[in-house]
Design a protein around this motif. Structure first.
Motif, PDB file in Angstrom:
ATOM      1  N   LEU A   1       1.032  30.649  65.129  1.00  0.00           N
ATOM      2  CA  LEU A   1       1.395  29.237  65.054  1.00  0.00           C
ATOM      3  C   LEU A   1       0.419  28.375  65.836  1.00  0.00           C
ATOM      4  CD1 LEU A   1       5.202  29.757  65.596  1.00  0.00           C
ATOM      5  CD2 LEU A   1       4.071  29.175  63.438  1.00  0.00           C
ATOM      6  N   GLN A   2       0.385  27.103  65.470  1.00  0.00           N
ATOM      7  CA  GLN A   2      -0.420  26.104  66.158  1.00  0.00           C
ATOM      8  C   GLN A   2       0.513  25.027  66.693  1.00  0.00           C
ATOM      9  OE1 GLN A   2      -3.837  26.415  66.409  1.00  0.00           O
ATOM     10  NE2 GLN A   2      -3.540  28.372  65.369  1.00  0.00           N
TER      11      GLN A   2
ATOM     12  N   LEU B   1       6.901  22.613  68.684  1.00  0.00           N
ATOM     13  CA  LEU B   1       7.119  22.962  67.287  1.00  0.00           C
ATOM     14  C   LEU B   1       8.319  22.197  66.768  1.00  0.00           C
ATOM     15  CD1 LEU B   1       6.814  26.823  67.726  1.00  0.00           C
ATOM     16  CD2 LEU B   1       5.071  25.327  66.743  1.00  0.00           C
TER      17      LEU B   1
ATOM     18  N   SER C   1       2.388  21.748  67.163  1.00  0.00           N
ATOM     19  CA  SER C   1       2.861  20.727  66.215  1.00  0.00           C
ATOM     20  C   SER C   1       3.151  21.263  64.822  1.00  0.00           C
ATOM     21  CB  SER C   1       1.881  19.554  66.110  1.00  0.00           C
ATOM     22  OG  SER C   1       1.736  18.940  67.373  1.00  0.00           O
ATOM     23  N   ASP C   2       3.173  22.581  64.620  1.00  0.00           N
ATOM     24  CA  ASP C   2       3.555  23.134  63.315  1.00  0.00           C
ATOM     25  C   ASP C   2       4.996  22.760  62.995  1.00  0.00           C
ATOM     26  OD1 ASP C   2       1.188  24.339  62.529  1.00  0.00           O
ATOM     27  OD2 ASP C   2       1.765  26.341  63.203  1.00  0.00           O
ATOM     28  N   ARG C   3       5.261  22.618  61.702  1.00  0.00           N
ATOM     29  CA  ARG C   3       6.606  22.338  61.209  1.00  0.00           C
ATOM     30  C   ARG C   3       7.134  23.600  60.526  1.00  0.00           C
ATOM     31  NH1 ARG C   3       8.166  17.321  61.445  1.00  0.00           N
ATOM     32  NH2 ARG C   3       9.693  17.553  59.805  1.00  0.00           N
ATOM     33  N   ILE C   4       8.226  24.127  61.050  1.00  0.00           N
ATOM     34  CA  ILE C   4       8.792  25.379  60.556  1.00  0.00           C
ATOM     35  C   ILE C   4      10.132  25.095  59.902  1.00  0.00           C
ATOM     36  CG2 ILE C   4       9.643  27.658  61.239  1.00  0.00           C
ATOM     37  CD1 ILE C   4       7.765  27.336  63.734  1.00  0.00           C
TER      38      ILE C   4
ATOM     39  N   VAL D   1       6.002  27.487  56.953  1.00  0.00           N
ATOM     40  CA  VAL D   1       5.299  26.761  58.002  1.00  0.00           C
ATOM     41  C   VAL D   1       4.415  25.725  57.327  1.00  0.00           C
ATOM     42  CG1 VAL D   1       3.688  26.915  59.937  1.00  0.00           C
ATOM     43  CG2 VAL D   1       5.332  28.763  59.547  1.00  0.00           C
ATOM     44  N   ASN D   2       4.640  24.474  57.701  1.00  0.00           N
ATOM     45  CA  ASN D   2       3.888  23.356  57.116  1.00  0.00           C
ATOM     46  C   ASN D   2       3.933  23.382  55.585  1.00  0.00           C
ATOM     47  OD1 ASN D   2       3.169  22.538  59.750  1.00  0.00           O
ATOM     48  ND2 ASN D   2       1.443  23.942  59.731  1.00  0.00           N
TER      49      ASN D   2
END
Length: 65
Positions: free
Chosen positions: A50-51, A3, A53-56, A35-36
């Motif tokens: 969450l998945q 992440l 490679s998510d961007r938080i 998130v994203n």
């Protein structure tokens, strides 16, 4: 899971946004989370899954003027 949190890569064993906040020691009712690029309300953090490679983004208010 990989992440990106506030621009820094992390490898975390977390499934939900609430778990990420806990593992990274973010506390407080005043936090804003996204998130994203999508805002996630406080009430939804414990169920927000969450998945990889998510961007938080975790934001806190700043004082000053």
């Amino acid at each position: 899971m990989k992440l990106t949190v506030n621009g820094e890569e992390h490898e975390l064993l977390a499934v939900t946004l609430a778990e990420v906040l806990q593992r990274l020691d973010f506390e407080g009712d005043w936090l804003a989370t996204a998130v994203n690029g999508e805002l996630v309300q406080k009430a939804d953090r414990s169920s927000y899954r969450l998945q990889d490679s998510d961007r938080i983004e975790i934001l806190s208010p700043m004082q000053g003027g």
